[in-house]
Write a protein that holds these residues in place. Structure first.
Motif, mmCIF file in Angstrom:
data_model
loop_
_atom_site.group_PDB
_atom_site.id
_atom_site.type_symbol
_atom_site.label_atom_id
_atom_site.label_comp_id
_atom_site.label_asym_id
_atom_site.label_seq_id
_atom_site.Cartn_x
_atom_site.Cartn_y
_atom_site.Cartn_z
ATOM 1 N N ARG A 67 -7.125 -16.503 -1.364
ATOM 2 C CA ARG A 67 -6.171 -15.899 -2.292
ATOM 3 C C ARG A 67 -6.639 -14.480 -2.581
ATOM 4 N N VAL A 68 -5.740 -13.530 -2.419
ATOM 5 C CA VAL A 68 -6.114 -12.127 -2.594
ATOM 6 C C VAL A 68 -5.445 -11.584 -3.853
ATOM 7 N N GLY A 69 -6.231 -10.947 -4.701
ATOM 8 C CA GLY A 69 -5.708 -10.380 -5.940
ATOM 9 C C GLY A 69 -4.858 -9.137 -5.683
ATOM 10 N N GLU A 70 -4.171 -8.711 -6.725
ATOM 11 C CA GLU A 70 -3.298 -7.537 -6.635
ATOM 12 C C GLU A 70 -4.120 -6.256 -6.763
ATOM 13 N N HIS A 71 -3.553 -5.166 -6.277
ATOM 14 C CA HIS A 71 -4.169 -3.857 -6.439
ATOM 15 C C HIS A 71 -3.301 -3.055 -7.403
ATOM 16 N N PRO A 72 -3.919 -2.241 -8.287
ATOM 17 C CA PRO A 72 -3.101 -1.506 -9.249
ATOM 18 C C PRO A 72 -2.188 -0.471 -8.586
ATOM 19 N N VAL A 73 -2.539 -0.022 -7.401
ATOM 20 C CA VAL A 73 -1.766 1.056 -6.764
ATOM 21 C C VAL A 73 -1.055 0.580 -5.496
ATOM 22 N N PHE A 74 -1.767 -0.155 -4.658
ATOM 23 C CA PHE A 74 -1.219 -0.503 -3.354
ATOM 24 C C PHE A 74 -0.573 -1.881 -3.341
ATOM 25 N N GLY A 75 0.493 -1.987 -2.584
ATOM 26 C CA GLY A 75 1.070 -3.279 -2.263
ATOM 27 C C GLY A 75 0.784 -3.560 -0.808
ATOM 28 N N ARG A 76 1.256 -4.689 -0.317
ATOM 29 C CA ARG A 76 0.959 -5.037 1.067
ATOM 30 C C ARG A 76 2.188 -5.612 1.747
ATOM 31 N N SER A 77 2.409 -5.203 2.983
ATOM 32 C CA SER A 77 3.509 -5.739 3.767
ATOM 33 C C SER A 77 2.976 -5.964 5.179
ATOM 34 N N GLY A 78 2.554 -7.184 5.459
ATOM 35 C CA GLY A 78 1.909 -7.473 6.745
ATOM 36 C C GLY A 78 0.618 -6.685 6.841
ATOM 37 N N ASP A 79 0.463 -5.940 7.914
ATOM 38 C CA ASP A 79 -0.744 -5.123 8.060
ATOM 39 C C ASP A 79 -0.574 -3.744 7.422
ATOM 40 N N ASN A 80 0.609 -3.477 6.904
ATOM 41 C CA ASN A 80 0.831 -2.183 6.256
ATOM 42 C C ASN A 80 0.548 -2.280 4.762
ATOM 43 N N LEU A 81 0.104 -1.152 4.206
ATOM 44 C CA LEU A 81 0.002 -1.056 2.752
ATOM 45 C C LEU A 81 1.199 -0.257 2.270
ATOM 46 N N THR A 82 1.588 -0.465 1.032
ATOM 47 C CA THR A 82 2.710 0.275 0.472
ATOM 48 C C THR A 82 2.255 0.966 -0.809
ATOM 49 N N VAL A 83 2.880 2.088 -1.102
ATOM 50 C CA VAL A 83 2.584 2.770 -2.356
ATOM 51 C C VAL A 83 3.851 3.507 -2.811
ATOM 52 N N ASP A 84 4.125 3.453 -4.109
ATOM 53 C CA ASP A 84 5.240 4.211 -4.670
ATOM 54 C C ASP A 84 4.695 5.544 -5.157
ATOM 55 N N LEU A 85 5.339 6.629 -4.706
ATOM 56 C CA LEU A 85 4.818 7.963 -5.018
ATOM 57 C C LEU A 85 5.852 8.749 -5.829
ATOM 58 N N PRO A 86 5.555 8.984 -7.107
ATOM 59 C CA PRO A 86 6.496 9.774 -7.891
ATOM 60 C C PRO A 86 6.435 11.242 -7.467
ATOM 61 N N VAL A 87 7.621 11.873 -7.302
ATOM 62 C CA VAL A 87 7.693 13.322 -7.053
ATOM 63 C C VAL A 87 8.689 13.902 -8.056
ATOM 64 N N SER A 88 8.514 15.190 -8.352
ATOM 65 C CA SER A 88 9.453 15.818 -9.289
ATOM 66 C C SER A 88 10.730 16.217 -8.543
ATOM 67 N N TYR A 89 11.780 16.467 -9.305
ATOM 68 C CA TYR A 89 13.035 16.882 -8.668
ATOM 69 C C TYR A 89 12.859 18.164 -7.857
ATOM 70 N N PRO A 90 12.171 19.191 -8.392
ATOM 71 C CA PRO A 90 11.966 20.401 -7.591
ATOM 72 C C PRO A 90 11.185 20.135 -6.313
ATOM 73 N N GLU A 91 10.179 19.238 -6.375
ATOM 74 C CA GLU A 91 9.403 18.919 -5.160
ATOM 75 C C GLU A 91 10.305 18.286 -4.103
ATOM 76 N N ALA A 92 11.171 17.337 -4.544
ATOM 77 C CA ALA A 92 12.062 16.667 -3.595
ATOM 78 C C ALA A 92 13.110 17.634 -3.055
ATOM 79 N N ALA A 93 13.617 18.510 -3.915
ATOM 80 C CA ALA A 93 14.695 19.417 -3.515
ATOM 81 C C ALA A 93 14.172 20.564 -2.654
#
Ligand code: ZN
Ligand code: ZN
Length: 382
Positions: free
Chosen positions: A274-300
């Motif tokens: 059983r593997v515990g959760e990570h505060p930042v990373f999620g997991r999808s198969g062999d890939n890790l996932t992360v949600d990255l906040p960006v500001s509107y000006p950065e995205a635009a």
């Protein structure tokens, strides 16, 4: 070695398992087995219980089809079919071996007996009776669970697992015989583990009542375990967990289950991870996932932004006009896997600030007023 009919033979089409025709040559069978064994080998599929299952199936199939004598016996059993067997077998309960009276055990039917019984059906070519081989009791498989932190699962770790229950007796080292003595050949069955019982017209083999089929008896039992070869105590097994192990993976530690009867093989230990959760990373198969906040000006306007990875931050180029929710792939920064790493999947989310300074409010209002077209124009509203 005596051939044994296994219940599984009636249920499993080993040719189908290996994907070869019934008339395949030994070389074709070997080739098919090698290919499948490699593909499903636990080392190549760490933590994939389906692959492990398949690997076992393939191994079991090859164990029989890869052995000329076993294969011949298997073919004959298959030809006969389970129904025919049950109906034609004296003393059997009509449904094959299940519920057979008199302690008759299907695991230890000797092919020699079958050849005798069904000699006519098989042309009697292999009618030579063989003595069955004694069977030592194999120890039970054990299953236990370990909990790992996300980081330990990523790096791999060796963990001690403590088990309470039957363990090999250290006085007699599992033989069951008092120190300085040895188990002796059973006088009743002469070491075969089976005795012949006449049932009317037929002669059947039955588990020896004296030695319970082991072919050995203990004259001077070990004082510690009283002859069983095992004592209840706590023992620790070191379990190697491979880097990148997935939550729910089952690791097999061969021979570390319960000890067998005297002279018998130990069972296997299965460790569920059983593997515990990570505060930042999620997991999808062999890939890790992360949600990255960006500001509107950065995205635009586009921006080079820092992204956390397991081994330090990397810079991700967010192109101008990136919509919220878009996912970028950072190659090789995912979970460890055989031969490398998975990827890191970075999903950008445009961050809408809840609190604004006076200056920010002014600038945003200016931006709003400068926009020539409503973002809802395509919906026919403004
Ligand atoms: Zn015996
Ligand atoms: Zn002992």
């Amino acid at each position: 070695m005596a051939e044994e009919i296994r219940r599984e033979w009636f249920e499993k089409d080993y040719y189908e398992v290996l994907g070869v025709p019934k008339n395949a040559t030994a070389a074709e069978i070997k080739k098919a087995y090698r290919k499948l064994a490699q593909k499903h080998h636990p080392d190549a599929n760490a933590g994939d219980p389906k692959a492990e299952e398949r690997f076992k199936e393939v191994s079991a199939a090859y164990d029989v089809l890869g052995d000329e004598e076993k294969r011949a016996a298997y073919d004959r059993v298959r030809e006969m079919g389970a129904g025919g067997f049950g109906a034609g077998f004296p003393g059997a309960g009509g449904t094959g071996f299940e519920g057979a009276p008199g302690g008759f055990r299907y695991e230890t039917v000797d092919i020699g007996d079958l050849s005798d019984l069904f000699g006519g059906m098989f042309g009697g070519s292999r009618g030579r009776a063989r003595r069955p081989q004694a069977r030592q009791r194999r120890g039970a498989d054990l299953e236990t669970e370990v909990r790992l932190s996300f980081d330990d699962a990523m790096s791999g770790v060796t963990i001690p697992v403590t088990l309470d229950g039957p363990a090999v007796c250290t006085t007699c080292h599992g033989s069951g015989a008092a120190p300085g003595t040895q188990p002796v050949v059973c006088a009743t069955c002469g070491g075969a583990g089976q005795v012949a019982v006449n049932q009317g017209f037929f002669q059947m083999e039955q588990t020896c009542p004296t030695c319970s089929g082991t072919g050995r008896t203990i004259e001077t039992p070990c004082p510690t375990c009283h002859g069983s070869g095992a004592v209840r105590r706590s023992r620790t097994v070191k379990v190697k967990v491979p880097a990148g192990v997935k939550d729910g993976a089952r690791i097999r530690v061969a021979g570390r289950g319960e000890p067998g009867g005297p002279g018998g093989q130990a069972g296997d230990l299965y460790v569920r991870v059983r593997v515990g959760e990570h505060p930042v990373f999620g997991r999808s198969g062999d890939n890790l996932t992360v949600d990255l906040p960006v500001s509107y000006p950065e995205a635009a306007l586009g921006a080079n932004v820092k992204v956390p990875t397991l081994n330090g931050p990397v810079t991700l180029k967010v192109p101008a006009g990136t919509p919220s929710g878009k996912t970028f792939r950072v190659k090789g920064k995912g979970a460890p896997k055989r031969g490398g790493h998975g990827d890191l999947l970075v999903t950008v989310n445009v961050d809408v600030p809840k609190k604004l300074s006076k200056r920010e409010k002014e600038l945003l209002a200016e931006l709003r007023d400068a926009e020539t077209e409503s973002p809802r124009a395509e919906l026919g509203v403004s």
